[in-house]
Write an enzyme that holds these catalytic residues in place. Structure first.
Site, PDB file in Angstrom:
ATOM      1  N   HIS A  47       0.850  -1.160   0.033  1.00 55.55           N
ATOM      2  CA  HIS A  47      -0.047  -0.037  -0.086  1.00 55.55           C
ATOM      3  C   HIS A  47       0.840   1.405   0.087  1.00 55.55           C
ATOM      4  CE1 HIS A  47      -3.650   2.159   1.384  1.00 55.55           C
ATOM      5  NE2 HIS A  47      -2.766   3.036   1.745  1.00 55.55           N
ATOM      6  N   GLU A  48       1.856   1.534   0.888  1.00 52.65           N
ATOM      7  CA  GLU A  48       2.687   2.482   1.099  1.00 52.65           C
ATOM      8  C   GLU A  48       3.696   2.503  -0.007  1.00 52.65           C
ATOM      9  OE1 GLU A  48       2.087   4.615   3.264  1.00 52.65           O
ATOM     10  OE2 GLU A  48       0.534   3.587   4.545  1.00 52.65           O
ATOM     11  N   HIS A  51       1.859   4.742  -2.678  1.00 53.64           N
ATOM     12  CA  HIS A  51       1.900   6.043  -2.472  1.00 53.64           C
ATOM     13  C   HIS A  51       3.299   6.758  -2.701  1.00 53.64           C
ATOM     14  CE1 HIS A  51      -2.030   6.376  -0.948  1.00 53.64           C
ATOM     15  NE2 HIS A  51      -1.827   5.618   0.277  1.00 53.64           N
TER      16      HIS A  51
END
Length: 381
Positions: A47-48, A51
């Protein structure tokens, strides 16, 4: 320095491989916790990383990429970004410059709205796409699978199944045009078609194959199921299954789509009176992870990780403070106000309040998980 940088990812990869191979064979709370931490860290880092990649793509300054949460264990600066390893092993984080304040031209808040949207939504999108790979791996790993079709053991009087004409002893071959290869698959396909008239293809003694239209209901009485039938395995046989990569990829995509539909159907069922959601915190999920590892081995662990990833992706899209969806909500407010932003300090205060509420809920759910485990209960029953 180059050798050390190259050796670190290799060592990490080796550690992950050893953990995945060895931990499912071991029992106990410690191994369950280790498996859970490995799983949740991988999902959050994916997920990160999304980003991180999209922020870098648009020139946003990434201040820190952290594995785990502070306090910090160690860190190294590479370029303008700090890469840290932290003591609390529950995922990770990316810290971007100016997430609410657009004063610096390289801050996230200073970027065009479409760029901010992509950066904010990319983490959830990664979690919704990752299950395709995780399910595919689950299908490729050799695993035991029931080879017994579902036979109807009981039809509840007055239920949709009885009204449609299903009978005790019918062997179910298809639901909604898809093969029902075993009991688990039959139940899953029935839930996928809740609220829609669906064709069941059954084999009925000497009559042969019969096609019957049934509409699985949203909110059945307790213990009856969507159609009002109880099914059992026709034979106690299992096969060892391992799909080739090209077939596993398609099956992984299909399983991901099915899981999202099941998630949607579950939410619709709550609104129609089928009961509320069952919450579990880190302790409860760790318990479930250990149970899956002990009972099913590696393949079900990848399937569990895929389901958790979907839940993580959907959760982060909800318009709740502190989450990506909360930041997207403020972006939508900005669009509705024709470019006028909510003051950065006010937005930061809302996210802080959301964080405090989130921590409070986590504490309450964790106590409930511990109490359930102390009573010898499981999330599965």
């Amino acid at each position: 320095m180059r050798r050390r940088r190259g050796a670190a990812p290799l060592a990490l990869l080796l550690a992950v491989v050893l953990a995945v191979v060895w931990l499912p064979r071991a029992g106990g709370a410690l191994n369950s916790a280790a498996l859970f931490l490995l799983m949740i860290t991988g999902l959050v880092l994916a997920h990160e990383a999304a980003h991180f990649a999209t922020a870098r793509l648009f020139g946003v300054r990434v201040l820190e990429f952290g594995v785990g949460f502070p306090p910090r264990m160690g860190a190294v600066r590479w370029g303008e970004t700090i890469y840290s390893v932290n003591w609390l092993p529950l995922g990770g984080f990316v810290r971007l410059l100016g997430e609410e304040d657009p004063e610096d031209p390289r801050s996230l808040a200073a970027q065009a709205r479409w760029k901010r949207f992509i950066v904010l939504v990319s983490g959830a999108v990664a979690n919704l796409l990752l299950p395709v790979l995780l399910f595919a791996v689950a299908y490729m790993v050799p695993h035991e699978e029931s080879a017994a079709r579902a036979v109807i053991a009981e039809v509840v009087p007055g239920a949709p199944a009885e009204a449609a004409g299903l009978r005790t002893g019918d062997v179910i071959f298809e639901v909604g045009g898809r093969n029902t290869k075993n009991v688990a698959e039959t139940g899953r396909l029935v839930r996928l078609h809740q609220g829609r008239e669906t064709e069941f293809v059954v084999k009925r003694g000497e009559e042969g194959f019969v096609t019957i239209a049934v509409e699985p209901r949203w909110a059945p009485p307790a213990g009856q199921g969507p159609t009002g039938i109880r099914i059992a395995a026709q034979y106690p046989f299992t096969d060892t299954i391992a799909l080739p990569p090209w077939e596993a990829a398609g099956s992984g995509l299909r399983a991901t789509i099915d899981s999202m539909i099941l998630f949607r159907n579950e939410v619709i069922g709550w609104t129609k009176g089928s009961g509320g959601p069952a919450f579990a915190g880190p302790v409860g999920i760790a318990q479930t992870t250990g149970e899956v590892a002990r009972e099913g081995g590696i393949s079900p662990l990848f399937s569990l990780a895929a389901v958790l990833s979907i839940n993580l992706g959907v959760l982060n899209l909800l318009p709740l403070p502190m989450l990506d969806g909360g930041r997207l909500f403020f972006l939508l407010i900005e669009i509705a106000r024709r470019g006028r932003r909510v003051a950065p300090e006010r937005e930061a205060l809302v996210h802080l309040a959301g964080f405090v509420v989130f921590i409070g809920l986590a504490v309450v759910i964790t106590f409930a998980d511990i109490a359930r485990i102390a009573n010898g209960e499981s999330l599965f029953r």
